[in-house]
Design an enzyme around this catalytic site. Structure first.
Site, short mmCIF file in Angstrom:
data_model
loop_
_atom_site.label_atom_id
_atom_site.label_comp_id
_atom_site.label_asym_id
_atom_site.label_seq_id
_atom_site.Cartn_x
_atom_site.Cartn_y
_atom_site.Cartn_z
N CYS A 126 6.20 2.42 10.29
CA CYS A 126 6.15 4.02 9.71
C CYS A 126 6.55 4.70 10.90
O CYS A 126 5.96 5.02 12.11
CB CYS A 126 4.70 3.82 9.65
N CYS B 19 4.61 7.78 10.45
CA CYS B 19 3.18 7.54 11.20
C CYS B 19 4.10 8.34 12.74
O CYS B 19 3.41 8.29 13.07
CB CYS B 19 2.65 6.94 11.01
N ASP B 20 5.35 7.81 13.23
CA ASP B 20 4.91 6.81 14.90
C ASP B 20 6.30 8.41 15.00
O ASP B 20 6.59 8.01 16.44
CB ASP B 20 4.89 5.98 15.19
P1 FAD Z 1 -4.55 -0.18 3.37
O1 FAD Z 1 -5.70 0.75 4.62
O2 FAD Z 1 -4.57 -1.57 3.03
O3 FAD Z 1 -6.55 -1.06 2.54
C1 FAD Z 1 -6.32 -2.10 2.07
C2 FAD Z 1 -7.86 -2.72 2.25
O4 FAD Z 1 -7.99 -3.16 0.99
C3 FAD Z 1 -7.76 -3.57 3.16
O5 FAD Z 1 -9.10 -3.38 4.37
C4 FAD Z 1 -8.51 -5.19 2.93
O6 FAD Z 1 -8.67 -5.93 4.06
C5 FAD Z 1 -8.54 -4.49 1.20
N1 FAD Z 1 -8.35 -5.84 0.85
C6 FAD Z 1 -6.53 -6.35 0.46
N2 FAD Z 1 -7.56 -7.27 -0.62
C7 FAD Z 1 -8.58 -7.38 -0.81
C8 FAD Z 1 -9.48 -8.12 -1.92
N3 FAD Z 1 -8.53 -9.28 -2.36
N4 FAD Z 1 -10.61 -8.00 -1.78
C9 FAD Z 1 -11.34 -7.23 -0.83
N5 FAD Z 1 -10.76 -6.48 -0.35
C10 FAD Z 1 -9.06 -5.88 0.13
N6 FAD Z 1 -0.76 7.16 8.27
C11 FAD Z 1 -0.87 8.06 8.24
O7 FAD Z 1 -0.89 9.19 7.96
N7 FAD Z 1 -0.23 8.31 9.71
C12 FAD Z 1 -0.26 7.80 10.68
O8 FAD Z 1 0.01 7.69 11.50
C13 FAD Z 1 -0.06 6.04 10.55
N8 FAD Z 1 -0.33 5.22 11.26
C14 FAD Z 1 -0.24 4.15 10.71
C15 FAD Z 1 0.10 2.67 12.11
C16 FAD Z 1 0.27 1.52 11.52
C17 FAD Z 1 -0.03 0.80 12.80
C18 FAD Z 1 -0.28 1.34 10.21
C19 FAD Z 1 -0.25 -0.04 10.05
C20 FAD Z 1 -0.60 2.07 9.49
C21 FAD Z 1 -0.39 3.23 9.46
N9 FAD Z 1 0.24 4.16 8.37
C22 FAD Z 1 -0.72 5.75 8.88
C23 FAD Z 1 0.20 4.19 7.16
C24 FAD Z 1 -1.35 3.96 6.79
O9 FAD Z 1 -2.59 3.21 7.01
C25 FAD Z 1 -1.61 3.55 5.39
O10 FAD Z 1 -1.18 4.49 4.21
C26 FAD Z 1 -3.60 3.26 4.71
O11 FAD Z 1 -4.43 3.09 5.99
C27 FAD Z 1 -3.50 3.16 3.14
O12 FAD Z 1 -4.28 3.07 2.64
P2 FAD Z 1 -5.07 2.41 1.22
O13 FAD Z 1 -7.04 2.57 1.23
O14 FAD Z 1 -4.00 2.56 0.53
O15 FAD Z 1 -5.02 0.36 2.58
#
Ligand code: FAD
Ligand code: NAP
Length: 313
Positions: A134, A137-138
């Site tokens: 990302c 992010c970084d």
């Molecule tokens: P996710 O955070 O991916 O959550 C999805 C959830 O669904 C997960 O907990 C998973 O376990 C659950 N899930 C999946 N399938 C199922 C299922 N079948 N049944 C039940 N549960 C399920 N963003 C920033 O804004 N700033 C940053 O500095 C930043 N740094 C990052 C660093 C890293 C290392 C990573 C990996 C990402 C970073 N991001 C950052 C991006 C950010 O984390 C994502 O944009 C954000 O988490 C997306 O949120 P979400 O709720 O859409 O999905």
């Protein structure tokens, strides 16, 4: 019957739960297969979420207070993996991995997407310690420094361009001499002076120490020539797997409209093509893949769920 089933407990799902319960819905359950928090809990530092600016705090620290706040208004959490969502008449059936199911009037799917890993030596060990997927992010952590970017798709080239505004030098490493990215993006990258394009080259190893990434070992696949680059950051853009399997029926067909890349088609209200089914966060079309956006999407979806339930009653 649940008022709303929320699937996925990342920033989008948690925020949807907060808005749905604080907005008056009594029977809302978040189904998350692990601990709530989502992929940001893998981050070693987050600096771009407005209002949270504490140096040295990890993604895990950041999400700690979210859970407390989001569960405060009555959201329930059930630790279960969802297998599929189906519309049965006016309502939805959410089926779990163990074969049990619940009925819900509405569903918000927020299962995110997972960046693909390449299997390069050192990638897993240094993930989050200089290996990133990302740039938004970084990238700032490498202000004025030299970084490596892997990939030849639209994401790699767009992110390399983004990084070129922050970093002194961007080394774009691609295993072939043709890019998948659209021609206009390739041209833009080629015109950018501080992007050094290295084609026909693979990263053989990402090297590092206790402090994180120190460099990459490269190999030209046509000449077998090996070389190395000293860089503190490596950005991997090998594509994403959208976690969309819960939206497939038993025959493998999607129950709502998706785009060619498997992302859920939603409108600005996070409505899918199926009434009462919403999607939010990283899995939706054109998602910028940022916590602040995922949270915004979650709140939008929950407000729409409240309006939808009011209309039905
Ligand atoms: P996710 O955070 O991916 O959550 C999805 C959830 O669904 C997960 O907990 C998973 O376990 C659950 N899930 C999946 N399938 C199922 C299922 N079948 N049944 C039940 N549960 C399920 N963003 C920033 O804004 N700033 C940053 O500095 C930043 N740094 C990052 C660093 C890293 C290392 C990573 C990996 C990402 C970073 N991001 C950052 C991006 C950010 O984390 C994502 O944009 C954000 O988490 C997306 O949120 P979400 O709720 O859409 O999905
Ligand atoms: P992608 O198109 O699948 O590209 C992934 C890149 O990573 C490819 O260049 C691939 O190399 C390389 N790669 C994969 N595994 C690798 C490995 N193990 N080692 C080295 N290199 C590896 O993924 P994306 O760029 O994330 O794009 C996904 C989809 O979203 C695409 O259809 C894209 O067009 C679209 N998208 C569009 C936009 C836009 O329109 N603005 C922006 C972003 C994404 P090879 O080329 O050799 O296979």
């Amino acid at each position: 019957m649940l008022d709303c089933a929320i699937i996925g407990g990342g920033p989008a799902g948690l925020t949807a739960g907060l808005y749905a319960t604080r907005g008056g819905l009594k029977n809302v359950t978040l189904f998350e297969m692990g601990m709530p928090g989502g992929q940001i809990t893998q981050s070693s530092e987050i600096e771009n979420y407005p209002g949270f600016f504490e140096h040295g705090k990890t993604g895990m620290d950041f999400m700690d207070t979210w859970q407390e706040q989001c569960f405060h208004f009555g959201l329930k959490h059930v630790m279960k993996k969802v297998e599929r969502v189906a519309k049965t008449g006016e309502h939805f059936t959410v089926t779990f991995e163990n074969g049990t199911s619940v009925e819900a009037m509405t569903v918000i799917v927020c299962t995110g997407s997972t960046p693909k890993r390449t299997g390069i030596k050192g990638e897993n060990e240094l993930w989050g310690k200089g290996v990133s997927t990302c740039a938004t992010c970084d990238g700032f952590f490498y202000k004025g420094k030299s970084v490596a970017v892997l990939g030849g798709g639209d994401t790699a080239l767009e992110e390399a361009h983004y990084l070129s505004n922050i970093c002194a030098e961007v080394n774009l490493i691609h295993r072939r001499d043709e890019f998948r990215a659209s021609p206009s993006t390739v041209e833009r990258v080629q015109r950018t002076k501080n992007i050094n394009i290295i084609t026909d080259t693979i990263i053989e190893e990402i090297e590092g120490d206790m402090m994180g990434v120190t460099g990459v070992k490269l190999k030209n696949v046509k000449t077998n020539e090996v070389s190395s680059l000293e860089v503190p950051g490596v950005f991997i853009f090998a594509g994403h797997n959208v976690n969309n399997s819960v939206l497939k029926d038993e025959s493998g067909e999607f129950i709502c409209k998706m785009n060619d890349w498997g992302q859920v088609v939603v409108n600005l209200s996070m409505k899918t093509s199926v009434e009462g089914l919403f999607s939010a966060g990283d899995m939706r079309i054109e998602a910028p893949k940022q916590v602040v956006v995922a949270a915004g999407d979650g709140s939008t979806a929950a407000l729409q769920v409240i309006a939808y339930i009011q209309e039905q009653s």
